[in-house]
Design a protein around this motif. Structure first.
Motif, PDB file in Angstrom:
ATOM      1  N   GLU A 178      87.228  41.620  66.878  1.00 42.49           N
ATOM      2  CA  GLU A 178      86.926  42.888  67.533  1.00 42.49           C
ATOM      3  C   GLU A 178      86.692  43.993  66.498  1.00 42.49           C
ATOM      4  OE1 GLU A 178      88.781  44.602  71.525  1.00 42.49           O
ATOM      5  OE2 GLU A 178      90.191  44.807  69.843  1.00 42.49           O
ATOM      6  N   LEU A 179      87.546  44.051  65.504  1.00 42.84           N
ATOM      7  CA  LEU A 179      87.425  45.057  64.450  1.00 42.84           C
ATOM      8  C   LEU A 179      86.166  44.818  63.612  1.00 42.84           C
ATOM      9  CD1 LEU A 179      88.482  47.490  62.904  1.00 42.84           C
ATOM     10  CD2 LEU A 179      90.088  45.961  61.727  1.00 42.84           C
ATOM     11  N   ALA A 180      85.863  43.580  63.289  1.00 39.67           N
ATOM     12  CA  ALA A 180      84.650  43.281  62.517  1.00 39.67           C
ATOM     13  C   ALA A 180      83.398  43.716  63.279  1.00 39.67           C
ATOM     14  CB  ALA A 180      84.583  41.795  62.182  1.00 39.67           C
ATOM     15  N   ASP A 181      83.383  43.476  64.583  1.00 43.16           N
ATOM     16  CA  ASP A 181      82.238  43.907  65.386  1.00 43.16           C
ATOM     17  C   ASP A 181      82.093  45.426  65.361  1.00 43.16           C
ATOM     18  OD1 ASP A 181      81.708  41.261  66.045  1.00 43.16           O
ATOM     19  OD2 ASP A 181      82.596  41.404  68.056  1.00 43.16           O
ATOM     20  N   ARG A 182      83.220  46.117  65.457  1.00 43.13           N
ATOM     21  CA  ARG A 182      83.191  47.580  65.445  1.00 43.13           C
ATOM     22  C   ARG A 182      82.705  48.103  64.094  1.00 43.13           C
ATOM     23  NH1 ARG A 182      87.715  51.734  67.577  1.00 43.13           N
ATOM     24  NH2 ARG A 182      87.265  50.574  69.476  1.00 43.13           N
ATOM     25  N   VAL A 183      83.223  47.549  63.021  1.00 41.93           N
ATOM     26  CA  VAL A 183      82.830  47.992  61.686  1.00 41.93           C
ATOM     27  C   VAL A 183      81.354  47.686  61.433  1.00 41.93           C
ATOM     28  CG1 VAL A 183      83.213  47.651  59.208  1.00 41.93           C
ATOM     29  CG2 VAL A 183      85.166  47.858  60.757  1.00 41.93           C
ATOM     30  N   SER A 184      80.925  46.509  61.843  1.00 45.38           N
ATOM     31  CA  SER A 184      79.525  46.123  61.665  1.00 45.38           C
ATOM     32  C   SER A 184      78.587  47.110  62.366  1.00 45.38           C
ATOM     33  CB  SER A 184      79.314  44.708  62.204  1.00 45.38           C
ATOM     34  OG  SER A 184      77.975  44.323  62.072  1.00 45.38           O
ATOM     35  N   SER A 185      78.935  47.484  63.582  1.00 44.70           N
ATOM     36  CA  SER A 185      78.116  48.465  64.314  1.00 44.70           C
ATOM     37  C   SER A 185      78.110  49.813  63.608  1.00 44.70           C
ATOM     38  CB  SER A 185      78.649  48.641  65.734  1.00 44.70           C
ATOM     39  OG  SER A 185      78.454  47.476  66.484  1.00 44.70           O
ATOM     40  N   ALA A 186      79.254  50.217  63.086  1.00 44.61           N
ATOM     41  CA  ALA A 186      79.351  51.505  62.390  1.00 44.61           C
ATOM     42  C   ALA A 186      78.521  51.518  61.114  1.00 44.61           C
ATOM     43  CB  ALA A 186      80.813  51.818  62.074  1.00 44.61           C
ATOM     44  N   LEU A 187      78.417  50.375  60.463  1.00 43.45           N
ATOM     45  CA  LEU A 187      77.703  50.303  59.179  1.00 43.45           C
ATOM     46  C   LEU A 187      76.187  50.196  59.319  1.00 43.45           C
ATOM     47  CD1 LEU A 187      79.964  47.903  57.094  1.00 43.45           C
ATOM     48  CD2 LEU A 187      79.652  50.362  56.798  1.00 43.45           C
ATOM     49  N   ALA A 188      75.711  49.811  60.476  1.00 46.69           N
ATOM     50  CA  ALA A 188      74.279  49.551  60.664  1.00 46.69           C
ATOM     51  C   ALA A 188      73.432  50.726  60.176  1.00 46.69           C
ATOM     52  CB  ALA A 188      73.986  49.258  62.130  1.00 46.69           C
ATOM     53  N   GLY A 189      72.549  50.440  59.224  1.00 50.88           N
ATOM     54  CA  GLY A 189      71.612  51.424  58.717  1.00 50.88           C
ATOM     55  C   GLY A 189      72.189  52.433  57.738  1.00 50.88           C
ATOM     56  N   ARG A 190      73.407  52.233  57.295  1.00 54.23           N
ATOM     57  CA  ARG A 190      74.047  53.192  56.398  1.00 54.23           C
ATOM     58  C   ARG A 190      74.165  52.616  54.991  1.00 54.23           C
ATOM     59  NH1 ARG A 190      76.601  57.146  59.720  1.00 54.23           N
ATOM     60  NH2 ARG A 190      76.815  56.417  61.845  1.00 54.23           N
ATOM     61  N   ALA A 191      74.235  53.512  54.017  1.00 53.27           N
ATOM     62  CA  ALA A 191      74.405  53.098  52.620  1.00 53.27           C
ATOM     63  C   ALA A 191      75.194  54.169  51.883  1.00 53.27           C
ATOM     64  CB  ALA A 191      73.037  52.905  51.958  1.00 53.27           C
ATOM     65  N   GLY A 192      75.696  53.793  50.712  1.00 57.86           N
ATOM     66  CA  GLY A 192      76.401  54.744  49.848  1.00 57.86           C
ATOM     67  C   GLY A 192      77.618  55.357  50.513  1.00 57.86           C
ATOM     68  N   LYS A 193      77.800  56.647  50.278  1.00 57.89           N
ATOM     69  CA  LYS A 193      78.965  57.347  50.819  1.00 57.89           C
ATOM     70  C   LYS A 193      78.977  57.318  52.343  1.00 57.89           C
ATOM     71  CE  LYS A 193      81.340  61.751  50.958  1.00 57.89           C
ATOM     72  NZ  LYS A 193      81.254  63.177  50.644  1.00 57.89           N
ATOM     73  N   ASP A 194      77.823  57.380  52.961  1.00 57.69           N
ATOM     74  CA  ASP A 194      77.733  57.338  54.414  1.00 57.69           C
ATOM     75  C   ASP A 194      78.300  56.012  54.942  1.00 57.69           C
ATOM     76  OD1 ASP A 194      76.998  58.411  56.937  1.00 57.69           O
ATOM     77  OD2 ASP A 194      75.094  57.326  56.881  1.00 57.69           O
ATOM     78  N   ALA A 195      77.990  54.920  54.268  1.00 57.09           N
ATOM     79  CA  ALA A 195      78.523  53.613  54.658  1.00 57.09           C
ATOM     80  C   ALA A 195      80.029  53.547  54.407  1.00 57.09           C
ATOM     81  CB  ALA A 195      77.808  52.498  53.898  1.00 57.09           C
ATOM     82  N   LEU A 196      80.456  54.065  53.269  1.00 51.04           N
ATOM     83  CA  LEU A 196      81.883  54.075  52.942  1.00 51.04           C
ATOM     84  C   LEU A 196      82.663  54.834  54.019  1.00 51.04           C
ATOM     85  CD1 LEU A 196      84.165  53.451  50.864  1.00 51.04           C
ATOM     86  CD2 LEU A 196      83.626  55.667  49.820  1.00 51.04           C
ATOM     87  N   ALA A 197      82.175  55.999  54.402  1.00 52.29           N
ATOM     88  CA  ALA A 197      82.850  56.807  55.416  1.00 52.29           C
ATOM     89  C   ALA A 197      82.832  56.116  56.779  1.00 52.29           C
ATOM     90  CB  ALA A 197      82.207  58.186  55.504  1.00 52.29           C
ATOM     91  N   ALA A 198      81.702  55.529  57.149  1.00 55.93           N
ATOM     92  CA  ALA A 198      81.612  54.829  58.434  1.00 55.93           C
ATOM     93  C   ALA A 198      82.584  53.659  58.487  1.00 55.93           C
ATOM     94  CB  ALA A 198      80.180  54.353  58.671  1.00 55.93           C
ATOM     95  N   PHE A 199      82.655  52.921  57.405  1.00 54.47           N
ATOM     96  CA  PHE A 199      83.571  51.784  57.283  1.00 54.47           C
ATOM     97  C   PHE A 199      85.019  52.254  57.444  1.00 54.47           C
ATOM     98  CE2 PHE A 199      86.156  48.985  54.582  1.00 54.47           C
ATOM     99  CZ  PHE A 199      85.708  47.717  54.935  1.00 54.47           C
TER     100      PHE A 199
END
Length: 189
Positions: A64-85
């Protein structure tokens, strides 16, 4: 014969809900049986023992958590990805404290290797590719991020930041900014 309506999946979901209500350590076969108004013996058609129940909750939470994190990361990189993660982990821990605790449950190596825990590591490494870290720095960074995020979430959930006027969200943002700066300026060698 198995009681009508009870399945391993239904029992796992109910146990995950109980973990959020009562705490992961409080979930037992007895408590689960009471939830369904059945005798504990009725559960043995679906679950081997308490360890099996705990493992199922852990696997459910990791997925469940992996699915949530994966959705949050979609299309993000760098600091934006770090924060979403980081925010996905923190939000999950706040919304599902028992499931979050279950995700930390120690699995045997074979079960762990087949679990969504592997996806968590892959997503962490994917974020770190944006920081151009070589080994062993990448492994160090994976461990650092996990330690910082888990430590922060655990302290926050336990009321560890309630003794000061500084808002914990402000500190959280500061931590993410600091991690981003550290990762961007870290040189392999």
């Amino acid at each position: 014969m198995a009681r009508a309506g009870l399945t391993p999946e239904r029992l796992t979901l109910a146990a995950a809900e109980l973990a959020d209500e009562l705490g992961f350590d409080q979930v037992t076969l007895s408590v689960l049986a009471r939830r369904f108004d059945v005798k504990v013996a009725s559960l043995y058609s679906h679950l081997r023992n308490s360890e099996d129940l705990k493992t199922r909750i852990a696997l459910f939470a990791l997925e469940e958590l992996a699915d949530r994190v994966s959705s949050a990361l979609a299309g993000r990189a760098g600091k934006d990805a770090l924060a979403a993660f980081a925010n996905a982990y923190r939000d999950y821990a706040r919304e599902h404290p028992g499931r979050y605790a279950a995700a930390q449950f120690r699995l045997d190596p074979q079960t762990a290797a087949a679990s969504a825990g592997v996806r968590h590591a892959q997503m962490t490494r994917a974020i770190l590719r944006g920081y151009d870290l070589d080994e062993p720095d990448q492994t160090h960074a994976v461990r650092m991020l996990g330690s910082v995020f888990h430590g922060y979430v655990t302290l926050e959930a336990g009321g560890g930041f309630s003794h000061t006027a500084v808002d914990s969200q402000d500190s959280w943002s500061w931590v993410i900014d600091s991690l981003d700066t550290l990762l961007r300026t870290r040189t392999t060698g």
